[in-house]
Design an enzyme around this catalytic site. Structure first.
Site, mmCIF file in Angstrom:
data_model
loop_
_atom_site.group_PDB
_atom_site.id
_atom_site.type_symbol
_atom_site.label_atom_id
_atom_site.label_comp_id
_atom_site.label_asym_id
_atom_site.label_seq_id
_atom_site.Cartn_x
_atom_site.Cartn_y
_atom_site.Cartn_z
ATOM 1 N N LYS A 87 21.652 -29.412 -37.322
ATOM 2 C CA LYS A 87 21.058 -28.481 -38.296
ATOM 3 C C LYS A 87 22.086 -27.928 -39.283
ATOM 4 O O LYS A 87 21.762 -27.604 -40.416
ATOM 5 C CB LYS A 87 20.362 -27.330 -37.571
ATOM 6 C CG LYS A 87 19.140 -27.758 -36.762
ATOM 7 C CD LYS A 87 17.940 -28.048 -37.626
ATOM 8 C CE LYS A 87 16.725 -28.466 -36.822
ATOM 9 N NZ LYS A 87 15.583 -28.872 -37.657
ATOM 10 N N GLU A 109 13.463 -20.016 -41.137
ATOM 11 C CA GLU A 109 12.611 -20.053 -39.949
ATOM 12 C C GLU A 109 13.387 -20.788 -38.876
ATOM 13 O O GLU A 109 14.291 -21.568 -39.180
ATOM 14 C CB GLU A 109 11.312 -20.818 -40.262
ATOM 15 C CG GLU A 109 11.398 -22.343 -40.127
ATOM 16 C CD GLU A 109 12.386 -23.016 -41.080
ATOM 17 O OE1 GLU A 109 12.711 -22.419 -42.125
ATOM 18 O OE2 GLU A 109 12.839 -24.140 -40.777
ATOM 19 N N SER A 376 20.618 -35.379 -31.288
ATOM 20 C CA SER A 376 20.630 -34.418 -32.411
ATOM 21 C C SER A 376 21.273 -33.092 -32.030
ATOM 22 O O SER A 376 21.780 -32.378 -32.898
ATOM 23 C CB SER A 376 19.203 -34.201 -32.918
ATOM 24 O OG SER A 376 18.352 -33.856 -31.839
HETATM 25 C C1 LIG Z 1 18.574 -30.273 -31.364
HETATM 26 C C2 LIG Z 1 17.360 -30.440 -32.211
HETATM 27 N N1 LIG Z 1 16.893 -31.678 -32.450
HETATM 28 C C3 LIG Z 1 15.786 -31.891 -33.187
HETATM 29 C C4 LIG Z 1 15.070 -30.823 -33.712
HETATM 30 C C5 LIG Z 1 13.832 -31.133 -34.485
HETATM 31 O O1 LIG Z 1 13.987 -30.931 -35.851
HETATM 32 P P1 LIG Z 1 14.060 -32.128 -36.860
HETATM 33 O O2 LIG Z 1 12.914 -33.027 -36.570
HETATM 34 O O3 LIG Z 1 13.975 -31.465 -38.182
HETATM 35 O O4 LIG Z 1 15.369 -32.822 -36.661
HETATM 36 C C6 LIG Z 1 15.513 -29.512 -33.507
HETATM 37 C C7 LIG Z 1 14.793 -28.372 -34.068
HETATM 38 O O5 LIG Z 1 15.061 -27.241 -33.851
HETATM 39 C C8 LIG Z 1 16.689 -29.312 -32.725
HETATM 40 O O6 LIG Z 1 17.160 -28.096 -32.467
#
Ligand SMILES: Cc1ncc(COP(=O)(O)O)c(C=O)c1O
Length: 408
Positions: A87, A109, A376
């Site tokens: 993020k 948000e 992620s």
């Molecule tokens: C670690 C992590 N992965 C994925 C997401 C999902 O978001 P996005 O689909 O925008 O990557 C989030 C959302 O808070 C997250 O914290």
């Protein structure tokens, strides 16, 4: 790919009340200018290196590869970025855009709290005033992140409307922006919302895919598939970005299958009953009823617990370039345990959906191919959920003892 697209096939656009037209038009102009400005990129890249800790590693998951006996497994460790998830790539980029626009008040948000933590951290670093909208349900399940946001000096505003989760936090942030359009930037955390947000978020998250591609070229990997989890879609679109206009490798998005197929039990928009609609300023596929009312969702991972999906992903899903699969809460939890034990990395619950999807695909592919999973984020933030599920007795005892200790 063009930097500014506005629409992706039939999806995207800017469907907002009149009061938000001006700030969005201004944002589009400044975003387009910044993308062409080497000084902007210099400042961004320098902070990405020094402060965020990029590039993040691409780990060869040797034990998993051996165990599954199929394609070679690689994991992009976005969880090693400062603040623990992808993020921050977007939070930093948009905060610099806000500074360029002369806006000192930032609102955002958050669902899992990772976007809130990243935004709060970046605001502390750049001297910006920060307010984070977060649903009450998410505040409860991601408490460690609430503490961190406050430690960075941000105000966390509890959202008590609707399901008290991510969609409701987006609504409140939009309301705030509509009341303070002149001095405030809404730092949206996923590749969704009215244009230019989906384009802007993709551009800032594309660093993930670019770093992966550099290593793929260096090591001459034959990548058969790349797998990412999909909430709104920011980590997925950034990770996939170098390959979106090619027909290889397979791009796989994992959404939240939750605990069942009934309304309110999952957040499967692409593999479930997502319908075309216009919600929160953009046209895409949403879980909604025949009257266009947005439906409740569920996922063990707060970050995937959202009824909509970014417009570019919806379009790429419809054209078939991206395949979507659905992963249950249980599969995600099992995957957290699997990678902790086999590779020594703790996936965030969101990212574990990608891991689970990859574990199904890898054994079907030959050994000379590679599969890359985007981790992620890392799972520290989930300790109150994972410990409660995976080691219930010891964890409950620990919590009770701690409460006693605090009260004595
Ligand atoms: C670690 C992590 N992965 C994925 C997401 C999902 O978001 P996005 O689909 O925008 O990557 C989030 C959302 O808070 C997250 O914290």
């Amino acid at each position: 790919m063009k930097v500014f697209n506005n629409y992706f096939g039939e999806f995207g656009g800017r469907y907002v009340p009149e009061v938000l037209r001006k700030p969005l038009d201004e944002l589009e102009i400044v975003f387009r200018e910044a993308m062409e400005d080497p000084e902007f990129w210099e400042e961004y890249s320098s902070l990405m290196k020094q402060y965020v800790g990029r590039p993040t590693p691409l780990l060869y998951a040797e034990n998993t590869t051996r165990l599954l006996g199929g394609a070679q497994v690689y994991i992009k460790l976005e969880g090693l970025a400062n603040t623990g998830a992808h993020k921050i790539n977007n939070a930093l980029g948009q905060a610099l855009i806000a500074k360029r626009m002369g806006k000192k008040r930032i609102i955002a948000e958050t669902g899992a709290g990772q976007h809130g933590v990243a935004t709060a951290a970046v605001c502390a670093k750049l001297g910006l005033d920060c307010h984070i909208y977060m649903g009450e349900v998410d505040i409860r399940r991601q408490r460690p992140n609430v503490f961190q946001m406050e430690l960075y000096g941000a105000e966390v505003v509890p959202v008590t409307s609707g399901d008290k989760t991510l969609k409701d936090a987006v609504n409140e942030a939009m309301r705030d922006w509509a009341s303070h359009p002149d001095d405030t930037h809404y730092l949206l955390g996923s590749a969704l919302g009215p244009s230019p947000f989906p384009d802007m978020v993709r551009e800032f998250q594309s660093v993930i895919g670019k770093e992966v591609d550099t290593i793929v070229q260096e090591k001459n990997l034959d990548v058969a598939a790349m797998v990412a989890c999909v909430g709104g879609g920011s980590n997925a679109i950034g990770f996939f970005s170098p390959y979106l206009e090619k027909n290889k490798p397979r791009l796989i998005g994992a959404e939240a299958g939750g605990i069942g197929a009934d309304i309110g039990q999952h957040a499967s928009r692409m593999t479930g009953p997502g319908r075309e609609g216009i919600v929160q300023g953009y046209k895409s596929l949403f879980l909604q009823n025949e009257d266009g009312q947005v439906l409740s969702t569920h996922s063990v991972s707060a970050g995937l617990d959202y009824a909509g999906i970014g417009p570019q992903l919806a379009h790429l899903g419809k054209t078939g370039r991206i395949e979507f699969v659905s992963i249950t809460d249980k599969e995600a939890l099992d995957t957290v345990k699997f990678f902790a034990e086999k590779e020594g990395v703790i996936f965030a619950l969101e990212s574990a959906h990608a891991g689970a999807a990859a574990l199904k695909v890898i054994p079907t592919l030959p050994k000379d191919k590679a599969v890359i999973i985007n981790m992620s984020g890392r799972g520290d933030k989930d300790i109150f959920i994972t410990a409660g599920q995976l080691s219930r007795e010891t964890w409950t005892k620990f919590l009770k003892d701690e409460v006693k200790r605090y009260e004595s």
